[in-house]
Scaffold this motif. Sequence first.
Motif, PDB file in Angstrom:
ATOM      1  N   PHE A   1       0.827  -1.206   0.000  1.00 30.18           N
ATOM      2  CA  PHE A   1       0.000   0.000   0.000  1.00 30.18           C
ATOM      3  C   PHE A   1       0.864   1.260   0.000  1.00 30.18           C
ATOM      4  O   PHE A   1       0.649   2.178  -0.792  1.00 30.18           O
ATOM      5  N   LEU A   2       1.861   1.316   0.881  1.00 31.73           N
ATOM      6  CA  LEU A   2       2.698   2.512   1.011  1.00 31.73           C
ATOM      7  C   LEU A   2       3.546   2.759  -0.235  1.00 31.73           C
ATOM      8  O   LEU A   2       3.784   3.904  -0.619  1.00 31.73           O
ATOM      9  N   ASP A   3       3.994   1.706  -0.877  1.00 28.66           N
ATOM     10  CA  ASP A   3       4.918   1.798  -2.013  1.00 28.66           C
ATOM     11  C   ASP A   3       4.190   1.768  -3.357  1.00 28.66           C
ATOM     12  O   ASP A   3       4.823   1.649  -4.400  1.00 28.66           O
ATOM     13  N   ASN A   4       2.884   1.901  -3.351  1.00 29.28           N
ATOM     14  CA  ASN A   4       2.073   1.686  -4.554  1.00 29.28           C
ATOM     15  C   ASN A   4       2.370   2.666  -5.695  1.00 29.28           C
ATOM     16  O   ASN A   4       2.552   2.278  -6.821  1.00 29.28           O
ATOM     17  N   ASN A   5       2.402   3.987  -5.385  1.00 31.68           N
ATOM     18  CA  ASN A   5       2.655   5.017  -6.404  1.00 31.68           C
ATOM     19  C   ASN A   5       1.541   5.057  -7.454  1.00 31.68           C
ATOM     20  O   ASN A   5       1.790   5.003  -8.666  1.00 31.68           O
ATOM     21  N   GLY A   6       0.304   5.190  -6.962  1.00 32.85           N
ATOM     22  CA  GLY A   6      -0.857   5.175  -7.854  1.00 32.85           C
ATOM     23  C   GLY A   6      -0.898   6.312  -8.847  1.00 32.85           C
ATOM     24  O   GLY A   6      -1.404   6.159  -9.963  1.00 32.85           O
ATOM     25  N   ASP A   7      -0.393   7.502  -8.474  1.00 33.96           N
ATOM     26  CA  ASP A   7      -0.441   8.638  -9.399  1.00 33.96           C
ATOM     27  C   ASP A   7       0.849   8.814 -10.195  1.00 33.96           C
ATOM     28  O   ASP A   7       0.984   9.742 -11.000  1.00 33.96           O
ATOM     29  N   GLY A   8       1.826   7.931  -9.960  1.00 32.55           N
ATOM     30  CA  GLY A   8       3.067   7.963 -10.736  1.00 32.55           C
ATOM     31  C   GLY A   8       4.014   9.102 -10.404  1.00 32.55           C
ATOM     32  O   GLY A   8       4.972   9.334 -11.140  1.00 32.55           O
ATOM     33  N   THR A   9       3.784   9.816  -9.302  1.00 35.44           N
ATOM     34  CA  THR A   9       4.643  10.963  -8.957  1.00 35.44           C
ATOM     35  C   THR A   9       5.848  10.566  -8.116  1.00 35.44           C
ATOM     36  O   THR A   9       6.742  11.376  -7.910  1.00 35.44           O
ATOM     37  N   CYS A  10       5.874   9.352  -7.617  1.00 37.22           N
ATOM     38  CA  CYS A  10       6.974   8.896  -6.765  1.00 37.22           C
ATOM     39  C   CYS A  10       8.071   8.281  -7.638  1.00 37.22           C
ATOM     40  O   CYS A  10       7.844   7.259  -8.293  1.00 37.22           O
TER      41      CYS A  10
END
Length: 202
Positions: free
Chosen positions: A89-98
């Motif tokens: 969950f923490l490492d997901n990067n759903g919006d691709g900004t990480c």
Amino acid sequence: MARRAGAPEVNAGSMADIAFLLLIFFLVTTTIETDAGLDRMLPPIEPPDTDVVIKEKNIFEVNINKSGQLLADDELIDLKTLRDKAKEFLDNNGDGTCTYCKGKKDAQSSDNPTKAVISLKNDRETKYGTYITVQNELVGAYNDLRNREAQRLFGRAFTDMEAEYLNPETSSEAKEALKEKVKKVQDLFPQKLSEAETSTSN
């Protein structure tokens, strides 16, 4: 015939003084171990000026019932898989900004580690041991991800750097050198672990 002298009396007048001195000695020299407890940041006294809106997908809900069963995002899971679920969950990067995340980029899960919040809720009858174990697994998820990034950036585990930084025996020069590194890694995966109001089972 001479009278036989009785046994000599023991002067016990100073026994109370000796006992008192021994008591003080043991009180001064004895060390009492204390539990470190849970490291948690309390919310500020004053409420924020603006309401903070958190998207539902950025909240990872963990519920513990009185039997010690775990529900993570409405899915019954085993305690052994909780840490991996939290890391996912923490490492997901759903919006691709990480730029440093290695997650699945699931649009239904958290957008970014800086927006991700883990919410823990337990029953009033939850066993203390279960509660602490769940807390340890959730904090462990943060530490695993922080260790990964600390190794990438500084070639050293975050938990080792943090332990050295918090150690009172560490010199002020070493602490100053570690301070920026520790903060940088913490900012990559900020620990946003909140506890919801305890519920009561019917």
